[in-house]
Write an enzyme that holds these catalytic residues in place. Structure first.
Site, PDB file in Angstrom:
ATOM      1  N   HIS A  59     -14.470  60.765 -57.413  1.00 59.05           N
ATOM      2  CA  HIS A  59     -13.618  60.338 -56.856  1.00 59.05           C
ATOM      3  C   HIS A  59     -11.772  60.797 -56.876  1.00 59.05           C
ATOM      4  O   HIS A  59     -11.583  60.020 -58.400  1.00 59.05           O
ATOM      5  CB  HIS A  59     -13.734  58.738 -57.817  1.00 59.05           C
ATOM      6  CG  HIS A  59     -15.835  58.426 -56.799  1.00 59.05           C
ATOM      7  ND1 HIS A  59     -16.463  58.647 -57.767  1.00 59.05           N
ATOM      8  CD2 HIS A  59     -15.683  57.420 -55.870  1.00 59.05           C
ATOM      9  CE1 HIS A  59     -17.093  58.131 -57.049  1.00 59.05           C
ATOM     10  NE2 HIS A  59     -16.892  56.890 -56.317  1.00 59.05           N
ATOM     11  N   LEU A  95     -18.946  46.803 -60.577  1.00 62.00           N
ATOM     12  CA  LEU A  95     -17.520  47.028 -59.865  1.00 62.00           C
ATOM     13  C   LEU A  95     -17.462  44.939 -60.546  1.00 62.00           C
ATOM     14  O   LEU A  95     -17.969  44.269 -60.457  1.00 62.00           O
ATOM     15  CB  LEU A  95     -17.218  46.673 -58.487  1.00 62.00           C
ATOM     16  CG  LEU A  95     -16.682  48.189 -58.178  1.00 62.00           C
ATOM     17  CD1 LEU A  95     -16.717  48.402 -56.758  1.00 62.00           C
ATOM     18  CD2 LEU A  95     -15.807  48.687 -58.712  1.00 62.00           C
ATOM     19  N   GLY A 129     -12.117  46.336 -54.816  1.00 61.64           N
ATOM     20  CA  GLY A 129     -13.747  45.990 -55.119  1.00 61.64           C
ATOM     21  C   GLY A 129     -14.063  44.990 -56.186  1.00 61.64           C
ATOM     22  O   GLY A 129     -15.244  44.462 -55.995  1.00 61.64           O
ATOM     23  N   ASN A 189      -4.208  49.298 -52.878  1.00 63.68           N
ATOM     24  CA  ASN A 189      -3.703  50.448 -52.169  1.00 63.68           C
ATOM     25  C   ASN A 189      -5.074  50.374 -50.537  1.00 63.68           C
ATOM     26  O   ASN A 189      -4.928  50.954 -49.521  1.00 63.68           O
ATOM     27  CB  ASN A 189      -4.387  51.896 -52.987  1.00 63.68           C
ATOM     28  CG  ASN A 189      -5.993  51.982 -52.920  1.00 63.68           C
ATOM     29  OD1 ASN A 189      -6.951  50.990 -52.472  1.00 63.68           O
ATOM     30  ND2 ASN A 189      -6.788  51.576 -53.840  1.00 63.68           N
ATOM     31  N   HIS A 208     -10.781  58.331 -50.933  1.00 68.53           N
ATOM     32  CA  HIS A 208     -11.525  57.425 -52.529  1.00 68.53           C
ATOM     33  C   HIS A 208     -12.301  58.806 -52.617  1.00 68.53           C
ATOM     34  O   HIS A 208     -12.624  58.425 -53.687  1.00 68.53           O
ATOM     35  CB  HIS A 208     -12.236  56.308 -51.447  1.00 68.53           C
ATOM     36  CG  HIS A 208     -13.321  55.609 -52.932  1.00 68.53           C
ATOM     37  ND1 HIS A 208     -12.953  54.624 -53.329  1.00 68.53           N
ATOM     38  CD2 HIS A 208     -14.356  55.382 -52.946  1.00 68.53           C
ATOM     39  CE1 HIS A 208     -13.673  53.998 -54.072  1.00 68.53           C
ATOM     40  NE2 HIS A 208     -14.902  54.763 -53.723  1.00 68.53           N
ATOM     41  N   ARG A 243     -35.148  25.002 -78.267  1.00 65.56           N
ATOM     42  CA  ARG A 243     -33.547  25.396 -77.720  1.00 65.56           C
ATOM     43  C   ARG A 243     -33.130  24.184 -79.126  1.00 65.56           C
ATOM     44  O   ARG A 243     -32.559  24.948 -79.337  1.00 65.56           O
ATOM     45  CB  ARG A 243     -33.589  24.435 -76.292  1.00 65.56           C
ATOM     46  CG  ARG A 243     -34.001  23.150 -76.542  1.00 65.56           C
ATOM     47  CD  ARG A 243     -33.775  23.059 -74.695  1.00 65.56           C
ATOM     48  NE  ARG A 243     -34.374  21.670 -74.300  1.00 65.56           N
ATOM     49  CZ  ARG A 243     -34.142  20.876 -73.826  1.00 65.56           C
ATOM     50  NH1 ARG A 243     -32.262  20.721 -73.720  1.00 65.56           N
ATOM     51  NH2 ARG A 243     -34.469  19.154 -73.533  1.00 65.56           N
ATOM     52  N   GLU A 289     -22.224  31.716 -64.855  1.00 68.09           N
ATOM     53  CA  GLU A 289     -22.837  32.708 -65.249  1.00 68.09           C
ATOM     54  C   GLU A 289     -22.750  34.057 -65.611  1.00 68.09           C
ATOM     55  O   GLU A 289     -23.254  34.588 -66.678  1.00 68.09           O
ATOM     56  CB  GLU A 289     -24.642  32.678 -65.577  1.00 68.09           C
ATOM     57  CG  GLU A 289     -25.388  31.243 -65.414  1.00 68.09           C
ATOM     58  CD  GLU A 289     -24.826  30.238 -64.205  1.00 68.09           C
ATOM     59  OE1 GLU A 289     -24.202  31.095 -62.367  1.00 68.09           O
ATOM     60  OE2 GLU A 289     -24.798  28.812 -64.103  1.00 68.09           O
ATOM     61  N   HIS A 325     -34.844  26.250 -71.425  1.00 70.04           N
ATOM     62  CA  HIS A 325     -36.250  26.263 -69.945  1.00 70.04           C
ATOM     63  C   HIS A 325     -36.028  27.256 -69.582  1.00 70.04           C
ATOM     64  O   HIS A 325     -36.451  27.654 -67.909  1.00 70.04           O
ATOM     65  CB  HIS A 325     -34.837  25.871 -69.456  1.00 70.04           C
ATOM     66  CG  HIS A 325     -34.469  23.926 -69.440  1.00 70.04           C
ATOM     67  ND1 HIS A 325     -33.658  24.028 -70.734  1.00 70.04           N
ATOM     68  CD2 HIS A 325     -34.859  22.826 -68.971  1.00 70.04           C
ATOM     69  CE1 HIS A 325     -33.574  23.357 -71.183  1.00 70.04           C
ATOM     70  NE2 HIS A 325     -33.571  22.298 -70.116  1.00 70.04           N
ATOM     71  N   HIS A 364     -35.665  26.689 -59.831  1.00 67.09           N
ATOM     72  CA  HIS A 364     -35.071  26.721 -61.950  1.00 67.09           C
ATOM     73  C   HIS A 364     -36.385  27.270 -62.728  1.00 67.09           C
ATOM     74  O   HIS A 364     -35.928  27.016 -64.310  1.00 67.09           O
ATOM     75  CB  HIS A 364     -34.425  25.126 -62.190  1.00 67.09           C
ATOM     76  CG  HIS A 364     -33.518  24.685 -61.655  1.00 67.09           C
ATOM     77  ND1 HIS A 364     -32.858  24.573 -60.004  1.00 67.09           N
ATOM     78  CD2 HIS A 364     -32.130  24.326 -62.371  1.00 67.09           C
ATOM     79  CE1 HIS A 364     -31.873  24.556 -60.364  1.00 67.09           C
ATOM     80  NE2 HIS A 364     -31.239  24.010 -60.782  1.00 67.09           N
ATOM     81  N   ARG A 390     -38.046  23.995 -73.277  1.00 63.39           N
ATOM     82  CA  ARG A 390     -37.379  22.380 -72.758  1.00 63.39           C
ATOM     83  C   ARG A 390     -37.765  21.590 -73.489  1.00 63.39           C
ATOM     84  O   ARG A 390     -37.628  21.076 -74.251  1.00 63.39           O
ATOM     85  CB  ARG A 390     -37.003  22.370 -71.169  1.00 63.39           C
ATOM     86  CG  ARG A 390     -36.724  20.804 -71.271  1.00 63.39           C
ATOM     87  CD  ARG A 390     -37.288  20.458 -70.262  1.00 63.39           C
ATOM     88  NE  ARG A 390     -36.356  19.368 -69.963  1.00 63.39           N
ATOM     89  CZ  ARG A 390     -36.721  18.328 -68.240  1.00 63.39           C
ATOM     90  NH1 ARG A 390     -38.020  18.397 -67.690  1.00 63.39           N
ATOM     91  NH2 ARG A 390     -36.092  16.961 -68.238  1.00 63.39           N
TER      92      ARG A 390
END
Lengths: 671, 671
Positions: free
Chosen positions: A35, A126, A163, A192, A265, A360, A414, A464, A476, A523
């Site tokens: 690039h 990215l 990006g 750009n 690019h 946990r 997350e 969990h 979940h 859990r």
């Protein structure tokens, strides 16, 4: 763009920046891939940054108090490689540049952490770099609060492209940086207006200036080819109370026929166009040739850091030996000797008391023991603090007015959490861990993969971890996520069956220097199965015999986590019928795989039928269900075959047939 | 909050809204789990939306021209279930509400698409619903352009919470919606300032109004408990040229002791507090009791849609039979009969011409054949159009002034693309497919999982599917991603070895009604291996014998995609040494698994040694490397054992030892 005007306006600057452009053109042409456009467009910004602002010393590239430069737009790797070579990083030789993108070279297509000094993080996917940078800047704030500005006082600079800003994770990063007023974080946006498919507005018309301001950033807009404007903006950015975004209006592939186009690019390899660009630059030198005056000018920039480094080293030497040792220890990712003793004491206590708790909660019990003796741990959760049990009692909350806080409310982010934790680990001096529900491994995946690829010991606390989550239902309930993490190279996936194994898993995760860990935690409450204290860390072997057959060994039950309890109950049923049954707890497949053949054969001898029990899909288990090299074991599996469902956990285990009775029946059907 | 004032200001509205609150409190109390606060906070907004704006008919829940209501904050599922029950959706009985979160009930913890009518999409993983909604709104624009406003003229309404807006994917959705001026997309933000860990500003201080405006949205701010303000805002939102975000200031768990606290987010089950809340509401009814006047008022709202539906049905009946059939066909996800013939013709031509092309180009060749006969396909790419080969020549680009465009420049937004494609598929009348690099499966994972869970046939075109990508290096080279997709239930992972298999894979992906597909395609050129034309779709069997042993069968080579060529070359080497070798191409494990035992045994008979070849990690392959039930086959693997590297592809194959010679050696070592 009037190249001639740029050349004549600042000839000294121009030559230095053009060295970057020329090396980029030559390296991409030699590789016939890469690039070109981004380094050519951002060469002016990068030159001013390195010349006038960045605190660095090529001869002490791992200096803890250096400024960090993060090329979030990692495809523009030749920008970074050029800078490292020009300023005198010893390992970034001209041969490395010549071997851009070739087997064994340090100059990979995208910057790879660990390949060469001066590469602070692996970028390319990215949005990762800018999100790592939040963690870098948080780490700096925390360590400055801990050790004082004499020892820790630096900036984190990022070059990000369109990006990076379009990827969703950037919003998580921007929100976090704004919330925490990370004033030493400075993002240079390569504005750009070009992406691979065309101009940016094909896909996005977001007003980035307004967007950053909405999250509390200071924003400046400059001509990215005007050295004075770049310098002024960087100077201002360092004085603000907020993180700063500098929108640098640039021309991708500046001076080349492909300037301002998507073609620019990519790899610009046409020899005539390359020659024409160099001609326009006033750069009459051969491929990979840097005239000595330009190289000297760049090396002078590189040399300047030595003085600053020496002054810092003296300040460090003036502190107490204990403080020096502590800084060396945490930046070397060493654990204090007493960690092992504390873990062993906890194990002994737990084996005696035999509590029934969710793993946990077991994890929290471990953190209560280890966090007070490890001031470098930083915990957090993606808005599930009470569920993930990641905060120990000694941890206060990191905030603008409490930089010593070691607990982070990451918000419902997350991915940003995982990427920022990677940044903290990369910065050094911090051992980050953070929690969410195991199912949301999905959101954090891109950053979890990079932790593995970069060989950094980030700890992902995933609670969990099965249908045991219950009523929240299949969105979940992880069923494939153990397989996903196990499939990832250089990742330890721990699924402990009780508090003792949880303590052992944490010991391994914290002593790891080059492997990230996933802690898969329940859990629901589990009994203590390791009732006989053993000082040795059995989890370190990956799998071990938890209970052996009393008579002739006819069956081996293999299980992890919450299903080890079921395996033990199934063993009781089978033994009562005279079927000798061994139970093997397998908290970490990867570590078991690393054991020698003889140990693996002792744990899983040929002959008996084998049944695996895991409240997850079978994918991957066949590795253990059949003997190596085609021996005659029969294998069965008791677990999930599809997504879960919404109901109380005990109902789900029963309805999905993950019970001791089902395991016993499976064994008998195979005998 | 002055509940009494709210009650007296709009008593009729209040009763209707309170029915939602009461059902929520009762259902959560009965389940002893769930999320009470959000439905209680947003009941007023939802009531006005359903009463005054939403176009729906409970007796025709799948009416193509209904407005779509998407509960992005899926944890507030009782809001949706209450609305469906109250307005008269036949399958949402009071018994279902009573069985909230229990085994077999339609009322799962989070709304599950397919469980009950009126649930437009599965939500729960935050940010997904608002991102699906972008696809819903795009689908409406496209179908309105295609069929006219008499048949297609509706809105997409979303309720999103702080969690949705903090997830990065929401930024991708917001950017897309603003860019494409999706004026019929209306987002109602539940601005209650509460997350699980505490107040929102613990983790975020973004000015959401400014953020949405920065991406070109119309934004309104209202009191979310004022019916007149809600009505006025929705009325205005429908008139704007931009998508609209209505910031609804609300009180989570309105009227409960936990109002305005994080505790209010979760399950409010304390009987005394529950009674006190009902007392404050002026709601003297028993659990699950809706007074007849309130139920009648709600049912009257539900009935109103019937007239609108009938008028639409009449307009549809007035169109040509061909148009009626086409609309029925595309909403039923049926393929035209001629699809099979076109695919067979292409296969025949390819087998004869035997081109050497990358399978991403093969994919484009297929699209050139199928897209002209399938006006419902919508293609796109996350800014890799030229690399993913997803645009056929007949496709123009979707834009504000070209709503008939069937190609979408998604931008650098893999996650948003996948989620929006899911929305299109859910809307109906559209068959979406979209491309990125296979490695960026990671970014799209949360939405890919939901396609599988929801049973919708979204097609993910994942190119550059191995180290064959070459110089971009390990950040861009998938090694674990085949395993990740294969580990996901209800997902077909196709890795075709040539153009013929690619055509077969596309045929299966397009005729699928309930299973999403991942097409794993190469960057590098591959020979045509299927030289003998067979009308039958062999890929539908998942695996088949591509070339058999000429003499005694001593070895079976199993391979997928680009490695089938290597297997064929290895076969040549082995046969030349007199070692009879079968090659099995395995383009889709999942379909092979679905075949009966006898077919699987015919393809993979017991006895010969087996070697698998795949430029990815071994994880999962043991399922095929050993015979079922412990038969004696020996298994070996030639592939990747760690992350890749940056170098030209042929170098990588050689250096990582994925060669015909290595395969032959492996076979000989096992014999």
């Amino acid at each position: 763009m009037d190249i001639a005007a740029l050349r004549s306006a600042n000839p000294d600057h121009w030559k230095k920046a053009t060295a970057i452009r020329a090396l980029t053109l030559d390296a991409v042409a030699a590789a016939n891939s890469g690039h070109s456009g981004m380094p050519m467009g951002m060469a002016d910004v990068a030159t001013v940054l390195y010349e006038k602002h960045l605190k660095f010393d090529p001869t002490n590239p791992n200096w803890p108090d250096r400024d960090r430069f993060i090329l979030s737009a990692g495809h523009g790797s030749m920008l970074l490689y050029s800078l490292l070579h020009l300023t005198g990083y010893a390992d970034m030789t001209l041969d490395e540049i010549r071997n851009f993108r070739q087997w064994g070279a340090k100059t990979a297509g995208h910057p790879e952490y660990g390949h060469a000094t001066g590469i602070e993080t692996t970028t390319g996917p990215l949005g990762q770099g800018i999100s790592n940078a939040v963690g870098f800047a948080m780490a700096e704030e925390m360590l400055r609060a801990r050790f004082g500005a004499k020892l820790m006082d630096h900036y984190t600079y990022v070059i990000a492209g369109d990006g990076c800003l379009m990827e969703g994770v950037s919003q998580e990063a921007i929100g976090l940086a704004g919330r925490h007023q990370l004033s030493r974080l400075i993002v240079l946006w390569d504005n750009n207006n070009i992406t691979i498919d065309g101009t940016v507005d094909l896909a996005d018309r977001t007003d980035q200036v307004a967007r950053f301001r909405a999250s509390g950033w200071h924003v400046l807009e400059i001509d990215g080819h005007d050295p004075a404007a770049i310098d002024a903006a960087l100077t201002e950015a360092k004085t603000t109370a907020e993180p700063t975004m500098i929108a640098c209006k640039t021309h991708i592939a500046l001076g080349h026929a492909a300037q301002d186009t998507s073609k620019g690019h990519g790899a610009l390899t046409n020899p005539d166009q390359l020659a024409a660009a160099k001609e326009a630059y006033g750069w009459p030198y051969g491929p990979f040739e840097i005239p000595s005056d330009v190289k000297s000018a760049w090396e002078a920039i590189g040399h300047r850091g030595a003085t600053t480094y020496a002054a810092w080293a003296k300040r460090l030497a003036d502190t107490s030996p204990a403080r020096q040792a502590e800084i060396a220890r945490i930046f070397n990712r060493d654990m204090p000797v007493k960690l092992g003793a504390r873990i062993r004491a906890l194990k002994k206590q737990i084996s005696a008391e035999a509590p029934k708790v969710a793993t946990r909660q077991s994890s929290e019990m471990v953190l209560e023991v280890v966090n007070p003796i490890l001031q470098e741990t930083v915990g957090g959760s993606a808005d599930l603090s009470g569920s993930n049990n990641t905060r120990s009692g000694d941890m206060s909350v990191f905030d603008v007015d409490n930089r010593k806080g070691r607990y982070i409310h990451w918000g419902i982010r997350e991915h940003g959490m995982a990427a920022a934790m990677n940044g903290m680990a990369l910065h050094g001096g911090i051992r980050p861990y953070g929690g969410t529900f195991m199912c949301f491994t999905d959101y954090a995946r891109p950053a979890m993969r990079l932790a593995a690829l970069m060989k950094i010991p980030t700890v992902f606390v995933m609670t969990h971890d099965s249908i045991g989550l219950g009523e929240d239902g299949p969105t979940h309930q992880p069923v494939e996520h153990l397989a996903i993490s196990r499939a990832t190279p250089n990742t330890w996936v721990f699924r402990p069956c009780d508090t003792v194994e949880t303590a052992e898993a944490w010991e391994l995760a914290l002593t790891s220097k080059e492997t990230p860990s996933v802690l898969s935690l329940t859990r629901q409450g589990l009994p203590t199965l390791r009732r006989e204290h053993k000082a040795k860390n059995l989890t370190a072997q990956g799998a071990y015999v938890l209970a052996d057959a009393t008579g002739k060994r006819q069956a081996i039950l293999m299980a992890t986590g919450s299903e080890v309890e079921i395996a033990m109950k199934a063993r009781d049923l089978l033994e009562a019928e005279g079927i000798g049954t061994r139970v093997v707890s397998m908290p970490c497949w990867e570590l078991f795989e690393e054991q020698d053949d003889s140990y693996r054969r002792r744990v899983l001898p040929a002959g008996p039928v084998r049944v695996a029990i895991e409240a997850a899909i079978r994918f991957g288990w066949d590795r253990w269900l059949y003997g190596e090299r085609g021996r005659r074991e029969k294998g069965g599996f008791v677990g999930m075959h599809d997504f879960g469902a919404s109901a109380p956990a005990p109902t789900l285990y029963k309805e999905f047939g993950i019970t001791a009775e089902a395991v016993a029946d499976k064994v008998k059907s195979l005998l």
